[in-house]
Design a protein around this motif. Structure first.
Motif, PDB file in Angstrom:
ATOM      1  N   ILE A  81       0.954  -1.077  -0.100  1.00 41.27           N
ATOM      2  CA  ILE A  81       0.000  -0.018   0.058  1.00 41.27           C
ATOM      3  C   ILE A  81       0.778   1.210   0.049  1.00 41.27           C
ATOM      4  O   ILE A  81       1.700   1.470   1.013  1.00 41.27           O
ATOM      5  CB  ILE A  81      -1.035  -0.009   1.005  1.00 41.27           C
ATOM      6  CG1 ILE A  81      -1.795  -1.367   1.385  1.00 41.27           C
ATOM      7  CG2 ILE A  81      -1.819   1.259   1.344  1.00 41.27           C
ATOM      8  CD1 ILE A  81      -2.808  -1.351   2.425  1.00 41.27           C
ATOM      9  N   THR A 103      -2.263  -1.059  -4.159  1.00 39.63           N
ATOM     10  CA  THR A 103      -2.857   0.133  -3.658  1.00 39.63           C
ATOM     11  C   THR A 103      -2.124   1.461  -3.831  1.00 39.63           C
ATOM     12  O   THR A 103      -1.031   1.278  -3.007  1.00 39.63           O
ATOM     13  CB  THR A 103      -3.853   0.181  -2.444  1.00 39.63           C
ATOM     14  OG1 THR A 103      -4.610  -0.971  -2.498  1.00 39.63           O
ATOM     15  CG2 THR A 103      -4.528   1.413  -2.284  1.00 39.63           C
ATOM     16  N   ASN A 130      -5.760  -0.448  -7.282  1.00 39.58           N
ATOM     17  CA  ASN A 130      -6.708   0.361  -6.341  1.00 39.58           C
ATOM     18  C   ASN A 130      -6.150   1.804  -6.368  1.00 39.58           C
ATOM     19  O   ASN A 130      -5.159   2.207  -6.197  1.00 39.58           O
ATOM     20  CB  ASN A 130      -6.950  -0.578  -4.893  1.00 39.58           C
ATOM     21  CG  ASN A 130      -7.347  -1.844  -4.871  1.00 39.58           C
ATOM     22  OD1 ASN A 130      -8.318  -2.049  -5.550  1.00 39.58           O
ATOM     23  ND2 ASN A 130      -6.895  -2.360  -3.992  1.00 39.58           N
TER      24      ASN A 130
END
Length: 542
Positions: A81, A103, A130
């Protein structure tokens, strides 16, 4: 009897021909990998079954899937992330996947408030990873104070034009203008923006302490963070710490979440201690670093002016400010000449010894945010543009996460610590803030969204350099986003776009414009009466 046996045999054969084959247990199975979960500290060789986009099982038992990955010798980790990525474009996705990122969010700058819905809409259905964005503080100032309205990207890359004028950076707004700035930001929060991104370090003249306080108050009305490139970054060890203390004091007074953007600068050890101690007292505050000794910014950044960079901080342009495109270092004279031609030209800024990098990776609770910059010129860049043909940029764009894993391996830092930094340390505080999409990511557990990065712990490494910042990382073998395989055997899969928006649901406005009268009524004693014990009577003067 023999006829009967033959009859039964024929019947069984016919049934086998008409009955469907037994369905596989799962959509995707990852076998024999070292599964690591930073939240529970689970660390074992196991099989993972993915179904309907979620992790359905983690087991030692044999399982079958429609598609199978043999992960023997590999680590099966939560998808990486990146909360600090300024380039969320198709031409970047392959490099993001090669670095294990599932992400990418722009939380330091973000998108212009009124444009949040449009920003998300542009990416829905055509993103491999994402994506999410905060609401941009400096863009609201640019619209109100400079009249800027030349939107192309709707987020960070538009700064190449919005930063040409200096009102957004150096002008103190009136009360009316301040309310206009807050109202634009509020529009983005209403539309589901993740929080407020403030680059106050670029606006230290124009942004008052009151303005920052009101930003954090506004984000607090929605229960969301402020992400701050704080006031004196980059600076010395006192300025850096004072800058974060402004953010943390407001967070404590207001009870609001806060992110310290890229605090890998002088004073980082005390900044880290402040964050740890605040969390121990229940505050949702955290910070991020990128594992490089140099930063990157626009040539006209206020902190690169001679009064700050040379006189106050004692730097020399010849040793510290390097042109990204040419590789040449600036002098004060060549900087001034370039400012007249291309004020927002991207440069590298060398600001701290390399020896500090390993310290940062040892710090518990810290997340990785790459601070990847947009690539310019980008007119002809596509998903398939060869890596070597992409314009040069800071290597953190391509290699930040693999670099953390490599440095952890080379310096005997626990692998679980590095895995936490790449995923859980961003997911946990965002989830605690109420962001549902992050409550089910950053973990390898049953029921979690199947964002998964699979890498070889012995070979994973970054290859991007300052000379060529778009070389892909190696040793990250497979990447899964929302249960869909998007990179197999280090090859990103074209046309596979399962990326989902990371955002809040739309809500009604919670903004109250500031007025002097309301403030005085709240924080001054309101005159009602004085004297005699009788409401409204005059005091006895005898």
């Amino acid at each position: 009897m023999k006829r009967l046996r033959v009859l039964f045999g024929l019947l069984a054969l016919s049934l086998m021909m008409v009955m469907p084959a037994v369905a596989a247990d799962y959509d995707l199975v990852i076998n024999n990998g070292r599964v690591m979960d930073p939240e529970t500290k689970y660390d074992a060789v196991a099989n993972v079954g993915v179904k309907d986009g979620r992790i359905a099982v983690i087991t030692k038992k044999k399982i079958t899937g429609k598609e199978t990955i043999d992960a023997k010798g590999l680590v099966v980790a939560p998808g990486f992330i990146d909360g600090h990525q300024h380039c969320i474009e198709p031409y970047a996705y392959r490099l993001m996947l090669r670095d294990g990122r599932t992400t990418i969010m722009d939380l330091e700058l973000g998108a212009h408030g009124p444009k949040i819905n449009e920003w998300y809409k542009r990416r829905e259905g055509n993103a491999q990873v994402n994506f999410g964005a905060a609401v941009n503080h400096e863009f609201a100032r640019a619209e109100v104070l400079d009249g800027f309205n030349d939107w192309k990207y709707l987020y960070s890359p538009d700064a190449i034009r919005s930063r040409v004028k200096q009102g957004w950076s150096k002008t103190r707004p009136t009360l009316e203008q301040g309310n206009q700035i807050l109202a634009l930001i509020d529009e983005g929060l209403q539309q589901g923006g993740l929080g407020i991104g403030s680059t106050v370090g670029y606006m230290r003249e124009g942004v008052s302490a009151r303005e920052i306080f009101e930003l954090q108050k506004l984000s607090g009305h929605y229960g969301r963070f402020i992400d701050m490139h704080f006031r004196y970054t980059p600076g010395d060890d006192t300025g850096e710490i004072n800058g974060i203390q402004e953010m943390l004091a407001n967070a404590a007074a207001l009870g609001t979440p806060a992110i310290a953007a890229h605090f890998n600068n002088p004073g980082y050890n005390m900044v880290h201690e402040l964050l740890v101690r605040m969390r121990e007292k229940g505050y949702n505050v955290w910070g991020e670093i990128y594992p490089y000794a140099a930063g990157s910014t626009a040539l006209n950044a206020v902190f690169l002016e001679p009064e700050i960079w040379v006189k106050a901080l004692g730097n020399k342009y010849e040793d510290t400010i390097q042109d990204v495109a040419t590789g040449e270092f600036y002098t004060q004279q060549t900087r001034e000449e370039m400012l007249k031609k291309e004020p927002t030209r991207v440069v590298l800024v060398y600001k701290i010894p390399k020896s500090a990098i390993v310290d940062w990776i040892k710090m518990v609770g810290v997340a990785i945010g790459s601070d990847g910059m947009p690539l310019f010129p980008d007119d002809n860049l596509t998903w398939g543009t060869p890596y070597e043909d992409l314009p040069n940029t800071h290597p953190r764009f391509s290699g930040a996460f693999a670099r953390v894993l490599r440095l952890a391996r080379e310096n005997n830092i626990p692998l679980m610590q590095a895995v936490s930094m790449t995923s859980y340390n961003y997911a946990k505080p965002l989830g605690d803030m109420g962001l549902k999409a992050m409550q089910v990511r950053g973990r390898m557990q049953k029921g979690m969204v199947a964002d998964i990065t699979i890498f070889d712990p012995q070979t994973v490494k970054d290859n991007a350099t300052y000379a060529k910042g778009t070389l892909p990382s190696t040793g990250i073998e497979h990447v899964i986003v929302n249960g869909t395989l998007v990179m197999k055997d280090q090859e990103p899969l074209k046309g596979v776009n399962p990326g989902q928006p990371i955002r809040f649901d739309p809500v009604e406005s919670r903004f109250e414009p500031l007025t002097i009268e309301r403030w005085q009524k709240t924080y001054y004693a309101s005159p009602i009466d004085f004297g005699g014990g009788v409401p409204g009577s005059q005091p006895d003067m005898h």
